[in-house]
Scaffold this motif. Structure first.
Motif, PDB file in Angstrom:
ATOM      1  N   LYS A 282      48.605  43.219  29.097  1.00 31.09           N
ATOM      2  CA  LYS A 282      47.250  42.693  28.878  1.00 31.09           C
ATOM      3  C   LYS A 282      46.188  43.552  29.549  1.00 31.09           C
ATOM      4  O   LYS A 282      45.212  43.947  28.917  1.00 31.09           O
ATOM      5  N   SER A 283      46.420  43.847  30.825  1.00 29.92           N
ATOM      6  CA  SER A 283      45.417  44.644  31.552  1.00 29.92           C
ATOM      7  C   SER A 283      45.278  46.024  30.941  1.00 29.92           C
ATOM      8  O   SER A 283      44.170  46.545  30.799  1.00 29.92           O
ATOM      9  N   THR A 284      46.401  46.625  30.580  1.00 30.65           N
ATOM     10  CA  THR A 284      46.357  47.959  29.979  1.00 30.65           C
ATOM     11  C   THR A 284      45.584  47.922  28.668  1.00 30.65           C
ATOM     12  O   THR A 284      44.746  48.796  28.405  1.00 30.65           O
TER      13      THR A 284
ATOM     14  N   GLU B 189      37.408  43.919  35.971  1.00 27.41           N
ATOM     15  CA  GLU B 189      38.807  44.233  36.244  1.00 27.41           C
ATOM     16  C   GLU B 189      39.519  43.057  36.910  1.00 27.41           C
ATOM     17  O   GLU B 189      38.887  42.182  37.487  1.00 27.41           O
ATOM     18  N   GLN B 190      40.839  43.115  36.837  1.00 19.07           N
ATOM     19  CA  GLN B 190      41.636  42.070  37.465  1.00 19.07           C
ATOM     20  C   GLN B 190      41.396  42.059  38.978  1.00 19.07           C
ATOM     21  O   GLN B 190      41.286  41.008  39.591  1.00 19.07           O
ATOM     22  N   GLN B 191      41.329  43.247  39.544  1.00 20.43           N
ATOM     23  CA  GLN B 191      41.089  43.366  40.972  1.00 20.43           C
ATOM     24  C   GLN B 191      40.138  44.509  41.189  1.00 20.43           C
ATOM     25  O   GLN B 191      40.344  45.580  40.650  1.00 20.43           O
TER      26      GLN B 191
ATOM     27  N   LEU C 148      37.211  40.440  30.065  1.00 22.14           N
ATOM     28  CA  LEU C 148      37.497  39.846  31.371  1.00 22.14           C
ATOM     29  C   LEU C 148      38.997  39.800  31.583  1.00 22.14           C
ATOM     30  O   LEU C 148      39.729  39.267  30.750  1.00 22.14           O
ATOM     31  N   ASP C 149      39.443  40.375  32.713  1.00 19.47           N
ATOM     32  CA  ASP C 149      40.874  40.391  32.998  1.00 19.47           C
ATOM     33  C   ASP C 149      41.204  39.302  34.009  1.00 19.47           C
ATOM     34  O   ASP C 149      40.908  39.433  35.191  1.00 19.47           O
ATOM     35  N   GLU C 150      41.788  38.226  33.533  1.00 16.95           N
ATOM     36  CA  GLU C 150      42.139  37.070  34.357  1.00 16.95           C
ATOM     37  C   GLU C 150      41.000  36.648  35.276  1.00 16.95           C
ATOM     38  O   GLU C 150      41.143  36.597  36.499  1.00 16.95           O
ATOM     39  N   PRO C 151      39.864  36.305  34.665  1.00 19.83           N
ATOM     40  CA  PRO C 151      38.676  36.015  35.466  1.00 19.83           C
ATOM     41  C   PRO C 151      38.776  34.719  36.261  1.00 19.83           C
ATOM     42  O   PRO C 151      38.047  34.535  37.222  1.00 19.83           O
TER      43      PRO C 151
HETATM   44 MG    MG Z   1      47.069  42.118  34.352  1.00 25.61          MG
END
Ligand code: MG
Ligand code: ADP
Lengths: 253, 353
Positions: free
Chosen positions: A41-43, A82-84, A162-165
Motif C-alpha cells: 500500500k505505502s509503495t 506519509e505513514q511516518q 494519505l497513508d494510514e492517516p
Molecule cells: Mg504502509
C-alpha cells in the motif's frame, strides 16, 4: 479521469514489490486502499505521489503523464501524507503547516495574507487552531498526524494521498479526519487498516502481495470470503440499530 | 489590501531595514576592531584616514608603514575572515538541512579536508599555481570527499536520514582523517615544500598570507554562495521532514540538493584554498543562530552568515593577541571556543530526542 494508474510496477533488485496495478479515480471520489502489512500500500501511494518512479507503467494526473510534469506542478496538484515522518528541528505547528505553501511560492514572491488565511484554515480543519505556537517535539503522535494533514491541506491539492492517516488518532479524531476528507471536494486515496473505516469510502481497493486484487464499492468488495483469504480472519457482518452494517472479526478456527 | 494590512506590511519592511542596517553596522564594527587590534594597535582615526586616502582620494599625511599594515594586511585579513566565517556557517546550515543531521558541517564531513588535498595536489603538480586553479582543485577535492563520505555511510547501511546521524559522522571522520593524511603526505614528500605552505596551514587554517587578490576571490564567491542558499530558503525548509516530504511539497529534490550542496562545497573549497581548513564554525554558529531565530531558513541563513562573519573576525583577533609576539593558527581558536559549544549541542540534542 483525475488520477489513473496504468500497469504500475515497482521492484528493488529482482524483488517485485508492486506489480501491474491499474485503476482510475474519479474527481471527488474517496478510494480506500486496504491490505495486510507489507502488501504494498505505502509503495503504491509513493508511486502515485511520484516519490518513487515506477519500474513499469505510468501515473496520469488529469490525463497528463506524471513523468512529464515538473515537481512544482505536481506539488500544486497533489499532496501526500506519509505513514511516518518526523523531525528533530524545533519548529512550531504553524511553521510545519506553512511548509504546505512551498509549491505555490517562488523565490521572489513574499509570503502573503492569502497564504496566512490558507494556513489558518487548514489548522482549523484538523482542530489544531489553538496550538499554532506549540513546538513539534511537544506534540503527541496524533497531534503530529493532524499537523501533517493540515500541511497537506495547505497545499490546496486536487488530489490527497494519505497513508494510514488514522493510525495515531483517538477515536474522535479518526472519525473527524475521515469525515473531513470525505466532505472536502478533493479526490483522495487513503490506505486504511480498519475495514469498518474502509466501508465508509466511495470505493475500496484490496492489495495483496503487491497486486491489486480487486476494486469496487465496499459492499461488492468486502465479502466474507475475501476478508478470510486476504487477511486470514473470519468475519461477520452485523447490523446496527440505525440499519448500517459493521464487521466483526474472529481468528479462523 | 486593507489599510491595516498596508500599515502592517510597512512596519515589517521598516523592521527588516532596521535589522539589515544593524547587521551591516555590526560586521563593520567587527572588521574595524580587527583592523585596529594587533601587535601594534592602530588608532581608529588612523584607520579612517587610511581608508579615506585609499578609497576617497583624500591626502592625509600618514606613515606609509602604518598605512600599509592597515590597508594591505589588517583590512584584507579582517574582510576575508568575515566572508570566510559567513561561508562556513552557511555551508553548515545547508548540510545540516540536506542531511537532516544536526552534526553535519563541512569540517566534520571531510569536505574541508578534501578541499585541502585538492588544493595541495594542484600546487604540487604545478597545474598553474594561481589562486583560481588552487580553488578549482579544492572544489574538486571537496566534491570527491563528500561523495566518498556519503557513499561510505550508505554502504554502512545508513544513508541519509534521521537514523543515520552517527554513521555519516563516522564516515566523515574517516574521510577527514584520510584526506588530512594525504595532504600531509603530499606536502612532506614534495620537493618544493616551502611553496606549499606548512601542513599546519592546511589542517588548522591561517589568515597571515591574505592579500587583496584573496579578498577579490573570497568576497564574490561568498556573496554568490550565500545568495544561492537564501534563494532556496523555502526549499531548504521543505526538507524538514525529509527528502520524500520535500518532493511531495513540490521541491525538485535532486536538483535542489545538487545546487545547494554544490554552493556549500564551492564556498568551503574557496575559503580552504585561501585560509586552510577551519573547524567548528560550520556547526557551532548555525546552532547558536537556530537558538536565536528558530529553524526557518529565511531568518536562519542571514543570521548564521552574520554571526559566522563576526565570530571569525573575533577569532582572528584572538589568534593574534592571545600569545604575545606569536600568531596562532585560527583553527586553534575556533576549536577552543567551538569544542565546548559542540559538547553543549550534543548534550542539548540528547535531551530533546
Ligand atoms: Mg504502509
Ligand atoms: N525500499 C525497499 N527496499 C526493499 N523492500 C522494500 C522497500 N520498500 C518496501 N519494501 C517491501 O515491500 C513490501 C511492501 O511494503 P509497503 O508498501 O510498505 O507495504 P504496506 O504499506 O502495505 O504495509 C514490504 O515487504 C516491504 O518490506
Amino acid at each position: 479521469m483525475i488520477l489513473e494508474a496504468q500497469d504500475l510496477g515497482w521492484q528493488v533488485r529482482a524483488v517485485r514489490i508492486v506489480e501491474s496495478v491499474s485503476f482510475q479515480v474519479r474527481k471527488g471520489e474517496t478510494l480506500g486502499l486496504i491490505g495486510p502489512n507489507g502488501s504494498g500500500k505505502s509503495t503504491l501511494l509513493k508511486l502515485l505521489a511520484g516519490i518513487l518512479s515506477p519500474s513499469s507503467g505510468e501515473v496520469h494526473i488529469n490525463g497528463n503523464p506524471m513523468g512529464r510534469m515538473n515537481r512544482r506542478e505536481i506539488g500544486q496538484t497533489l499532496a501526500f501524507v506519509e505513514q511516518q515522518s518526523d523531525t528533530s528541528e524545533r519548529l512550531t505547528v504553524r511553521d510545519a503547516v506553512e511548509l504546505g505553501r512551498t509549491a505555490w511560492l517562488s523565490a521572489l514572491q513574499p509570503w502573503s495574507e492569502k497564504d496566512d488565511c490558507i494556513v489558518a484554515q487548514s489548522l482549523v480543519r484538523v482542530d489544531m487552531a489553538g496550538m499554532e505556537k506549540r513546538s513539534w517535539h511537544t506534540l503527541s503522535g496524533g497531534e503530529r498526524q493532524r499537523v501533517h494533514i493540515a500541511r497537506a491541506l495547505a497545499q490546496q491539492p486536487e488530489i490527497l494521498l494519505l497513508d494510514e492517516p488514522t493510525n495515531h488518532l483517538d477515536i474522535q479524531h479518526q472519525i473527524s479526519i475521515l469525515r473531513l476528507v470525505k466532505a472536502l471536494a478533493v479526490t483522495s486515496v487513503i490506505a486504511l487498516h480498519d475495514l469498518n473505516q474502509a466501508m465508509a469510502c466511495d470505493r475500496v481497493g484490496v492489495m495483496s502481495k503487491g497486486r491489486l486484487l480487486t476494486i469496487g464499492s465496499p459492499s461488492e468488495v468486502l465479502t466474507l470470503d475475501l476478508i478470510r483469504d486476504v487477511f486470514g480472519v473470519s468475519a461477520r457482518f452485523l447490523t446496527d440499530t440505525d440499519g448500517s452494517s459493521f464487521i466483526r472479526f474472529q481468528p479462523i478456527q | 489590501m486593507s489599510d491595516i494590512a498596508i500599515e502592517q506590511a510597512r512596519r515589517i519592511t521598516y523592521r527588516r531595514v532596521g535589522y539589515v542596517s544593524a547587521s551591516i553596522l555590526l560586521i563593520i564594527a567587527a572588521i574595524a576592531l580587527g583592523v585596529t587590534v594587533g601587535e601594534t594597535s592602530m588608532p581608529l582615526h588612523l584607520v579612517g584616514q587610511t581608508l579615506a586616502n585609499k578609497m576617497l582620494g583624500a591626502s592625509y599625511a600618514l606613515d606609509p608603514i602604518d598605512a600599509g599594515i592597515i590597508w594591505n594586511y589588517r583590512l584584507t585579513r579582517a574582510i576575508v575572515a568575515a566572508f570566510c566565517g559567513a561561508s562556513l556557517s552557511i555551508s553548515g546550515v545547508v548540510l545540516q538541512a540536506m542531511l537532516r543531521n544536526a552534526l553535519a558541517d563541512p569540517y566534520i564531513l571531510g569536505i574541508s579536508a578534501g578541499a585541502s588535498t585538492g588544493a595541495v595536489t594542484v600546487l604540487i603538480l604545478g597545474l598553474g599555481g594561481g589562486l583560481l586553479s588552487l580553488s578549482l582543485g579544492a572544489f574538486a577535492g571537496s566534491l570527491v570527499s563528500f561523495v566518498l563520505v556519503v557513499m561510505l555511510a550508505r554502504a554502512a547501511g545508513g544513508g541519509v536520514g534521521i537514523q543515520a546521524t552517527g554513521l555519516i559522522i563516522l564516515s566523515g571522520i574517516a574521510g577527514s582523517q584520510l584526506f588530512n593524511a594525504l595532504t600531509s603526505f603530499i606536502i612532506t614528500r614534495s620537493a618544493n615544500a616551502e611553496q606549499v605552505r606548512g601542513v599546519m596551514f592546511w589542517l588548522m587554517g591561517n589568515l597571515s598570507g591574505v592579500r587583496w587578490d584573496d579578498v577579490m576571490l573570497a568576497v564574490p564567491i561568498a556573496t554568490i554562495g550565500i545568495c544561492v542558499c537564501i534563494w532556496h530558503r523555502r526549499e531548504l525548509d521543505a526538507f524538514t521532514f525529509g527528502a520524500d516530504s520535500a518532493a511531495s511539497l513540490g521541491v525538485p529534490v535532486r536538483k535542489v540538493q545538487a545546487i545547494v550542496i554544490g554552493a556549500a562545497a564551492m564556498m568551503t573549497a574557496v575559503m580552504v584554498s585561501i585560509v586552510g581548513s577551519i573547524g567548528f564554525v560550520g556547526i557551532v554558529i548555525p546552532h547558536a543562530a537556530r537558538f536565536l531565530v528558530g529553524p526557518r531558513h529565511a531568518q536562519l541563513l542571514p543570521v548564521a552568515a552574520l554571526m559566522g562573519g563576526v565570530f571569525l573576525v573575533l577569532a582572528d583577533i584572538g589568534s593574534r593577541i592571545l600569545v604575545p609576539n606569536q600568531v596562532l593558527p585560527i583553527g586553534v581558536i575556533t576549536a577552543l571556543v567551538g569544542a565546548p559549544g559542540f559538547a553543549l549541542i550534543l548534550i542539548r540534542g540528547r535531551r530533546t530526542r
